[in-house]
Design a protein around this motif. Sequence first.
Motif, PDB file in Angstrom:
ATOM      1  N   HIS A  60       0.839  -1.198   0.000  1.00  0.00           N
ATOM      2  CA  HIS A  60       0.000   0.000   0.000  1.00  0.00           C
ATOM      3  C   HIS A  60       0.871   1.245   0.000  1.00  0.00           C
ATOM      4  CE1 HIS A  60      -2.524   3.026   2.266  1.00  0.00           C
ATOM      5  NE2 HIS A  60      -3.209   2.812   1.162  1.00  0.00           N
ATOM      6  N   SER A  61       0.589   2.156  -0.898  1.00  0.00           N
ATOM      7  CA  SER A  61       1.280   3.435  -1.082  1.00  0.00           C
ATOM      8  C   SER A  61       2.624   3.325  -1.799  1.00  0.00           C
ATOM      9  CB  SER A  61       1.458   4.207   0.222  1.00  0.00           C
ATOM     10  OG  SER A  61       0.200   4.543   0.745  1.00  0.00           O
ATOM     11  N   ASP A 104      -4.140   4.594  -4.748  1.00  0.00           N
ATOM     12  CA  ASP A 104      -4.158   5.112  -3.387  1.00  0.00           C
ATOM     13  C   ASP A 104      -4.982   6.396  -3.354  1.00  0.00           C
ATOM     14  OD1 ASP A 104      -3.559   5.304  -0.694  1.00  0.00           O
ATOM     15  OD2 ASP A 104      -1.415   5.607  -0.969  1.00  0.00           O
ATOM     16  N   ASP A 105      -5.201   6.909  -2.168  1.00  0.00           N
ATOM     17  CA  ASP A 105      -5.947   8.158  -2.012  1.00  0.00           C
ATOM     18  C   ASP A 105      -5.223   9.311  -2.676  1.00  0.00           C
ATOM     19  OD1 ASP A 105      -7.809   6.765  -0.510  1.00  0.00           O
ATOM     20  OD2 ASP A 105      -6.810   7.233   1.377  1.00  0.00           O
ATOM     21  N   ALA A 153      -4.145  11.029  -6.746  1.00  0.00           N
ATOM     22  CA  ALA A 153      -4.190   9.738  -7.420  1.00  0.00           C
ATOM     23  C   ALA A 153      -3.024   9.576  -8.382  1.00  0.00           C
ATOM     24  CB  ALA A 153      -5.516   9.592  -8.164  1.00  0.00           C
ATOM     25  N   ARG A 158       0.313   5.436  -7.152  1.00  0.00           N
ATOM     26  CA  ARG A 158       0.582   4.716  -5.907  1.00  0.00           C
ATOM     27  C   ARG A 158      -0.476   3.647  -5.708  1.00  0.00           C
ATOM     28  NH1 ARG A 158       1.480   9.703  -5.782  1.00  0.00           N
ATOM     29  NH2 ARG A 158       3.537  10.516  -5.299  1.00  0.00           N
ATOM     30  N   LYS A 159      -0.025   2.490  -5.258  1.00  0.00           N
ATOM     31  CA  LYS A 159      -0.928   1.356  -5.082  1.00  0.00           C
ATOM     32  C   LYS A 159      -1.847   1.579  -3.895  1.00  0.00           C
ATOM     33  CE  LYS A 159      -0.885  -3.682  -4.804  1.00  0.00           C
ATOM     34  NZ  LYS A 159      -0.002  -4.870  -4.732  1.00  0.00           N
ATOM     35  N   GLY A 160      -3.122   1.391  -4.150  1.00  0.00           N
ATOM     36  CA  GLY A 160      -4.122   1.472  -3.091  1.00  0.00           C
ATOM     37  C   GLY A 160      -4.358   0.099  -2.489  1.00  0.00           C
ATOM     38  N   SER A 207     -10.542   3.376  -5.405  1.00  0.00           N
ATOM     39  CA  SER A 207     -10.658   4.774  -4.981  1.00  0.00           C
ATOM     40  C   SER A 207     -10.756   5.736  -6.144  1.00  0.00           C
ATOM     41  CB  SER A 207      -9.470   5.137  -4.086  1.00  0.00           C
ATOM     42  OG  SER A 207      -8.263   5.016  -4.798  1.00  0.00           O
TER      43      SER A 207
END
Length: 139
Positions: A22-23, A64-65, A68, A130-132, A138
């Motif tokens: 994540h991220s 990711d948030d 984006a 970035r990987k969520g 998202s």
Amino acid sequence: MLNGINPLLTGELLNHLDAMGHSDSVLIVDAHFPAARLANRLVELPGTTSPEVLAAIRSVLPLDDSPAVDLMTSADGSVLPVQTELLRAARVESDAARFVDRFDFYRDAVDAYVIVRTGETRTYGCAIVRKGLVGIESA
């Protein structure tokens, strides 16, 4: 080849995308980008464009948030056609993107999990995503 997997997603690239946490970030960069010097992990996809590679990656990678997507600020500050295509490939609106200075973009590249160098010859054909969280879309 696998059913339902974009053929631009090689086994090597899929392995990196799967291993990301994540991220973690993936850079999709043009042929001009100093990828070999900056990358910890480098996947080369000559003969492709940055938008088509980003679209393929987005078919399996949740974002990711916000922000984006990061794009490199063009020399005159305008949004170039290749950047509009990158936003469309990422499936995000321009207000969800962040534009960063070229040298800040290079600094961010050093921390990327993987850099994917395309055959894109248009300038500023680079993006950071970035990987969520898997299972949570998202964008």
